[in-house]
Design a protein around this motif. Structure first.
Motif, short mmCIF file in Angstrom:
data_model
loop_
_atom_site.label_atom_id
_atom_site.label_comp_id
_atom_site.label_asym_id
_atom_site.label_seq_id
_atom_site.Cartn_x
_atom_site.Cartn_y
_atom_site.Cartn_z
N ALA A 195 26.19 -42.57 25.38
CA ALA A 195 26.21 -41.77 24.12
C ALA A 195 27.68 -41.51 23.90
O ALA A 195 28.36 -40.98 24.55
CB ALA A 195 25.01 -40.68 24.01
N GLY A 196 27.80 -41.27 22.56
CA GLY A 196 29.12 -40.88 21.99
C GLY A 196 28.94 -39.34 21.98
O GLY A 196 27.79 -38.68 22.11
N LYS A 215 29.64 -29.82 27.94
CA LYS A 215 28.04 -29.66 28.57
C LYS A 215 27.45 -31.11 28.02
O LYS A 215 26.33 -31.52 28.41
CB LYS A 215 27.44 -28.60 27.42
N LEU A 216 28.16 -32.08 27.24
CA LEU A 216 27.53 -33.29 26.92
C LEU A 216 28.17 -34.25 27.67
O LEU A 216 27.57 -35.52 27.67
CB LEU A 216 27.94 -33.48 25.61
N GLU A 217 29.04 -34.06 28.74
CA GLU A 217 30.01 -35.32 29.32
C GLU A 217 28.84 -36.07 30.15
O GLU A 217 28.94 -37.19 30.42
CB GLU A 217 31.09 -34.83 30.07
N ALA A 218 27.77 -35.42 30.91
CA ALA A 218 26.98 -35.97 31.86
C ALA A 218 25.89 -36.81 30.93
O ALA A 218 25.76 -37.82 31.67
CB ALA A 218 26.31 -34.95 32.82
N ILE A 219 25.60 -36.49 29.89
CA ILE A 219 24.44 -36.94 29.17
C ILE A 219 25.24 -38.63 28.78
O ILE A 219 24.59 -39.74 28.76
CB ILE A 219 24.10 -36.15 28.03
N ALA A 220 26.45 -38.14 28.24
CA ALA A 220 27.28 -39.36 27.62
C ALA A 220 27.66 -40.41 28.97
O ALA A 220 27.52 -41.60 28.62
CB ALA A 220 28.66 -38.97 27.14
N ARG A 221 27.89 -39.99 29.97
CA ARG A 221 28.02 -40.76 31.15
C ARG A 221 26.69 -41.82 31.55
O ARG A 221 26.93 -42.92 31.81
CB ARG A 221 28.51 -40.22 32.37
N GLU A 222 25.53 -41.06 31.50
CA GLU A 222 24.34 -41.51 32.03
C GLU A 222 23.94 -42.31 30.72
O GLU A 222 23.34 -43.47 31.21
CB GLU A 222 23.29 -40.48 32.10
N THR A 223 24.06 -42.10 29.82
CA THR A 223 23.32 -42.82 28.50
C THR A 223 24.15 -43.92 27.78
O THR A 223 23.73 -44.56 26.96
CB THR A 223 22.44 -42.17 27.58
N ARG A 274 18.25 -40.26 26.64
CA ARG A 274 17.66 -41.13 27.57
C ARG A 274 16.75 -42.31 26.80
O ARG A 274 16.69 -43.54 27.02
CB ARG A 274 16.99 -40.78 28.67
N ILE A 275 15.66 -41.64 26.36
CA ILE A 275 14.51 -42.41 25.56
C ILE A 275 15.17 -43.30 24.51
O ILE A 275 14.64 -44.50 24.25
CB ILE A 275 13.50 -41.42 24.98
N PHE A 276 16.17 -42.44 23.61
CA PHE A 276 16.54 -43.41 22.32
C PHE A 276 17.42 -44.60 22.87
O PHE A 276 17.48 -45.79 22.48
CB PHE A 276 17.41 -42.66 21.57
N GLY A 297 18.31 -30.58 28.94
CA GLY A 297 16.93 -30.65 29.03
C GLY A 297 16.21 -31.59 27.87
O GLY A 297 16.57 -32.83 28.24
N LEU A 298 15.89 -31.03 26.91
CA LEU A 298 15.20 -32.25 25.96
C LEU A 298 16.27 -32.85 25.26
O LEU A 298 15.97 -34.04 24.99
CB LEU A 298 14.30 -31.25 24.85
N GLY A 299 17.38 -32.53 25.08
CA GLY A 299 18.42 -33.38 24.22
C GLY A 299 18.50 -34.48 25.27
O GLY A 299 18.89 -35.55 24.82
N ALA A 300 18.85 -34.25 26.35
CA ALA A 300 19.28 -35.45 27.28
C ALA A 300 18.19 -36.32 27.60
O ALA A 300 18.20 -37.47 27.44
CB ALA A 300 19.59 -35.00 28.78
N SER A 301 16.75 -35.57 27.61
CA SER A 301 15.55 -36.59 27.73
C SER A 301 15.50 -37.45 26.38
O SER A 301 15.44 -38.82 26.58
CB SER A 301 14.37 -35.84 27.72
N LEU A 302 15.79 -36.85 25.18
CA LEU A 302 15.92 -37.74 24.17
C LEU A 302 16.86 -38.94 23.91
O LEU A 302 16.74 -40.11 23.66
CB LEU A 302 15.84 -36.98 22.88
#
Length: 190
Positions: A53-54, A43-51, A24-26, A17-22
């Protein structure tokens, strides 16, 4: 006053949710290097692939785990994170008279005590540089409680305290007359 520019951000308690949105924005709009952290790496792998992020893991309710998180983030970035966002929380849904006390204690530990530990470590890293930003994500529950959400409301209300925000934020500057035991501080030297 000019807007400070930052190049690195650590988001603790990242999720879809909000963590992934932040994240993306950052990364997209701010051009920041980002690390997302949570208790469970998967839980973080998808966010990392998309952005890009480490990914790091951390139990925000454990001071040693938080210190290790900042050490790892500092190694990753080559310097301590300049922006730290605390987004972790835990919800316990039950009527106030029925809610399990141990579950409430754990929810407040994650939402409020974890925020304290992360903010304290972030401040220790930022004060020597004289710059940085520590952000806590809020919720309307921090202002107005809702049925079945007493523990969440308590934790989010704690994040609104004056000591965590406002004029109190710079009281512990190095060299001040503050009586804390400075020998117990951990630095964030790369």
């Amino acid at each position: 006053m000019p807007t400070p520019s930052y190049s690195t951000a650590l988001i603790v308690g990242a999720g879809p949710g909000l963590g992934a949105s932040l994240a993306r924005i950052f990364t997209r709009d701010g051009g920041l290097q980002v690390i997302v952290a949570a208790r469970q790496r998967e839980k973080l792998e998808a966010i990392a692939r998309e952005t890009g992020a480490g990914v790091l893991t951390c139990d925000a309710t454990d001071a040693a785990s938080v210190a290790a998180l900042f050490d790892a983030a500092t190694r990753h970035f080559g310097a301590p994170p300049e922006v730290v966002v605390y987004n972790a929380s835990r919800r316990v849904r039950a009527a106030f008279v029925d809610v399990d006390a141990a579950a409430v204690e754990q929810a407040v530990r994650v939402t409020a005590y974890g925020a304290f530990l992360v903010a304290q470590q972030a401040a220790r890293c930022m004060l020597p540089k004289g710059r940085g930003a520590i952000l806590f994500t809020g919720a309307s529950a921090g202002v107005k409680g809702y049925p079945q959400s007493a523990a969440f409301a308590m934790g989010k209300f704690a994040l609104r305290s004056r000591e965590m925000h406002g004029p109190g934020r710079s009281r512990s500057v190095p060299g001040s007359n503050h009586s804390e035991d400075r020998s117990r501080r951990r630095s964030c030297a790369p």
